[in-house]
Design a protein around this motif. Structure first.
Motif, PDB file in Angstrom:
ATOM      1  N   PHE A   1       0.841  -1.199   0.000  1.00  0.00           N
ATOM      2  CA  PHE A   1       0.000   0.000   0.000  1.00  0.00           C
ATOM      3  C   PHE A   1       0.877   1.251   0.000  1.00  0.00           C
ATOM      4  O   PHE A   1       0.594   2.220   0.695  1.00  0.00           O
ATOM      5  N   ASP A   2       1.924   1.227  -0.837  1.00  0.00           N
ATOM      6  CA  ASP A   2       2.852   2.355  -0.897  1.00  0.00           C
ATOM      7  C   ASP A   2       3.145   2.745  -2.344  1.00  0.00           C
ATOM      8  O   ASP A   2       4.273   3.062  -2.717  1.00  0.00           O
ATOM      9  N   TYR A   3       2.101   2.751  -3.159  1.00  0.00           N
ATOM     10  CA  TYR A   3       2.252   3.083  -4.571  1.00  0.00           C
ATOM     11  C   TYR A   3       2.731   4.514  -4.791  1.00  0.00           C
ATOM     12  O   TYR A   3       3.305   4.816  -5.842  1.00  0.00           O
TER      13      TYR A   3
ATOM     14  N   ASN B   1       1.084   2.963  17.114  1.00  0.00           N
ATOM     15  CA  ASN B   1       2.421   3.019  16.542  1.00  0.00           C
ATOM     16  C   ASN B   1       2.359   2.373  15.169  1.00  0.00           C
ATOM     17  O   ASN B   1       1.946   1.219  15.036  1.00  0.00           O
ATOM     18  N   SER B   2       2.758   3.123  14.140  1.00  0.00           N
ATOM     19  CA  SER B   2       2.640   2.619  12.769  1.00  0.00           C
ATOM     20  C   SER B   2       3.449   1.337  12.551  1.00  0.00           C
ATOM     21  O   SER B   2       3.158   0.562  11.634  1.00  0.00           O
ATOM     22  N   LEU B   3       4.461   1.097  13.377  1.00  0.00           N
ATOM     23  CA  LEU B   3       5.261  -0.123  13.238  1.00  0.00           C
ATOM     24  C   LEU B   3       4.428  -1.373  13.470  1.00  0.00           C
ATOM     25  O   LEU B   3       4.773  -2.457  12.980  1.00  0.00           O
ATOM     26  N   ALA B   4       3.326  -1.220  14.199  1.00  0.00           N
ATOM     27  CA  ALA B   4       2.460  -2.363  14.460  1.00  0.00           C
ATOM     28  C   ALA B   4       1.770  -2.853  13.188  1.00  0.00           C
ATOM     29  O   ALA B   4       1.287  -3.985  13.135  1.00  0.00           O
ATOM     30  N   LEU B   5       1.740  -2.008  12.155  1.00  0.00           N
ATOM     31  CA  LEU B   5       1.124  -2.396  10.889  1.00  0.00           C
ATOM     32  C   LEU B   5       2.115  -3.053   9.932  1.00  0.00           C
ATOM     33  O   LEU B   5       1.723  -3.709   8.973  1.00  0.00           O
ATOM     34  N   ALA B   6       3.409  -2.862  10.201  1.00  0.00           N
ATOM     35  CA  ALA B   6       4.439  -3.133   9.205  1.00  0.00           C
ATOM     36  C   ALA B   6       4.529  -4.598   8.781  1.00  0.00           C
ATOM     37  O   ALA B   6       4.888  -4.898   7.639  1.00  0.00           O
TER      38      ALA B   6
ATOM     39  N   ALA C   1       2.542  -2.826   3.849  1.00  0.00           N
ATOM     40  CA  ALA C   1       3.664  -1.967   3.471  1.00  0.00           C
ATOM     41  C   ALA C   1       3.104  -0.602   3.128  1.00  0.00           C
ATOM     42  O   ALA C   1       2.450  -0.419   2.101  1.00  0.00           O
ATOM     43  N   LEU C   2       3.332   0.362   4.025  1.00  0.00           N
ATOM     44  CA  LEU C   2       2.873   1.725   3.813  1.00  0.00           C
ATOM     45  C   LEU C   2       3.883   2.672   4.440  1.00  0.00           C
ATOM     46  O   LEU C   2       4.896   2.236   4.983  1.00  0.00           O
TER      47      LEU C   2
ATOM     48  N   SER D   1       0.791   9.761  11.892  1.00  0.00           N
ATOM     49  CA  SER D   1       0.068   9.776  10.624  1.00  0.00           C
ATOM     50  C   SER D   1       0.704   8.768   9.665  1.00  0.00           C
ATOM     51  O   SER D   1       1.911   8.543   9.697  1.00  0.00           O
ATOM     52  N   VAL D   2      -0.122   8.189   8.812  1.00  0.00           N
ATOM     53  CA  VAL D   2       0.359   7.215   7.842  1.00  0.00           C
ATOM     54  C   VAL D   2      -0.221   7.538   6.466  1.00  0.00           C
ATOM     55  O   VAL D   2      -1.343   8.035   6.347  1.00  0.00           O
ATOM     56  N   ARG D   3       0.574   7.265   5.444  1.00  0.00           N
ATOM     57  CA  ARG D   3       0.106   7.415   4.066  1.00  0.00           C
ATOM     58  C   ARG D   3      -0.225   6.037   3.516  1.00  0.00           C
ATOM     59  O   ARG D   3       0.595   5.111   3.588  1.00  0.00           O
ATOM     60  N   VAL D   4      -1.418   5.904   2.973  1.00  0.00           N
ATOM     61  CA  VAL D   4      -1.873   4.650   2.382  1.00  0.00           C
ATOM     62  C   VAL D   4      -2.171   4.937   0.910  1.00  0.00           C
ATOM     63  O   VAL D   4      -3.009   5.790   0.604  1.00  0.00           O
ATOM     64  N   SER D   5      -1.501   4.245   0.002  1.00  0.00           N
ATOM     65  CA  SER D   5      -1.712   4.523  -1.416  1.00  0.00           C
ATOM     66  C   SER D   5      -1.901   3.228  -2.190  1.00  0.00           C
ATOM     67  O   SER D   5      -1.221   2.235  -1.942  1.00  0.00           O
TER      68      SER D   5
END
Length: 384
Positions: A8-10, A311-316, A320-321, A351-355
């Motif tokens: 998810f990091d286009y 914590n965004s690391l919990a999504l990693a 992939a964002l 904040s996180v970017r999802v693309s």
């Protein structure tokens, strides 16, 4: 990579389309177009030159330009440098330049270099929605304003700048407009024959092409002022020397030829996926959208997670964002874009970017919503 997280990091980069790879392979190996495009005295060089010029026409057709107005570069960073520094040198003496606080570092760092050389710089702040408005550019214009440099689509927020309206104001003033369009191709309609834009930067790897290749549109008003930044042979009509990477150029041409346009079936599919993703994520507690909700491309979302335990690391491990742009990741700095938007450093770091992009599926979107829900929910419970 069977355990790889869903992509998810286009906005950072896109995978090269298989169809693009096939065209690139026609320029690799002894049995195909391996010649130097500048070697015009024999068939190998002539064949390579022919496919390079075909690719130039493909890129030009996608953006409504004439092929001879495009200069090959190594990517949008070099295109931005060539546009800004090349015009500055051509003008001969420092003047006034307008940009914004939201720009990519490839523009901001280049502008800072000109500032050290005596240029006066205005860095516009965005409005409450995270937009650079035409009236703000108009108000910043001065008698000595020579150049305005703004991006078409913000790489972190996905917000769209009305660069066509800005261009009319800048041209009426007598200055030049440079637009960083790295994130715009395939997402916005671009017709440079109908827009008051003098310079525009492009990159292949944001549109399913290879890394290491880009282009700069140099319109007639800018051409007479432009000065090369790389010398050594006078390639590209004297604006960018160096042996052309035929396979990468052919890949960029193919990628631009395959790029969609607003209104086509692929764009509609992505709009529907983006709406599903946006509604699912914004329904979660403490999740809000950064940037304008309407003047944006559907492909990119930037979300602030208000839960103190997030914590965004919990999504990693599953997704992939990005928590910031790739240019900020190396320094581990909070996003300068989000800080300019008015977020404090803690909010920016939460904040996180999802693309999303061409290969994103509905099943992946639904999985992403579920992962966010689980992580955000766990973060909220952890506070009690």
């Amino acid at each position: 990579m069977p355990s790889a997280p869903l992509y998810f990091d286009y906005a950072a980069t896109t995978p090269v389309d298989d169809r693009v790879i096939e065209t690139m392979l026609t320029c690799l190996g002894r049995q195909v177009n391996f010649g130097n495009p500048a070697s015009s005295g024999h068939a190998y060089g002539q064949a390579a030159c022919e496919v390079v010029e075909q690719a130039r026409r493909q890129v030009a057709e996608r953006v409504g330009a004439n092929a001879e107005e495009l200069v090959w570069t190594s990517g949008a960073t070099e295109s931005n440098n060539l546009a800004i520094k090349g015009i500055a040198q051509g003008l001969g003496q420092p003047g006034h330049l307008i940009t914004s606080r939201l720009e990519h570092k490839a523009v901001l760092d280049t502008v800072s270099e000109l500032e050290r050389q005596g240029w006066a710089v205005t860095r516009l702040a965005p409005d409450a929605a995270g937009l650079i408005q035409p009236y703000a550019v108009q108000a910043a214009l001065r008698a000595d304003t020579r150049l305005v440099s703004l991006m078409a689509v913000n790489n972190e927020l996905g917000t769209v700048t009305d660069f066509a309206a800005i261009g009319e104001r800048v041209r009426a003033h007598g200055a030049l407009l440079h637009v960083d369009a790295a994130q715009a191709v395939g997402k916005l309609l671009i017709n440079l024959r109908e827009m008051a834009v003098d310079l525009m930067s492009f990159s292949a790897h944001k549109v399913y092409g290879p890394k290491g290749i880009g282009a700069l549109y140099v319109g007639a008003r800018a051409r007479e002022l432009m000065r090369a930044q790389i010398h050594g042979g006078g390639h590209e009509r004297g604006l960018r020397s160096g042996t052309l990477p035929t396979h990468q150029i052919v890949g960029m041409g193919s990628a631009f030829a395959l790029a969609g346009q607003p209104g086509d079936s692929e764009h509609q599919r992505l709009e529907a996926l983006a709406q599903r993703l946006r509604e699912g994520l914004l329904a979660l507690p403490g999740v809000r959208l950064n940037g304008c909700a309407t003047q944006r491309i559907p492909h990119t979302l930037n979300l602030n997670i208000e839960s103190a335990g997030f914590n965004s690391l919990a999504l990693a491990s599953e997704l992939a964002l990005s928590s910031t742009s790739a240019c900020n990741s190396a320094s581990n700095a909070a996003s300068h874009v989000l800080l300019a938007l008015g977020l404090n450093e803690q909010q920016a770091r939460k904040s996180v970017r999802v693309s999303i992009g061409r290969f994103t599926t509905q099943a992946e979107v639904d999985t992403a919503i579920a992962v966010f829900g689980r992580v955000v929910g766990a973060a909220s419970v952890a506070l009690w």
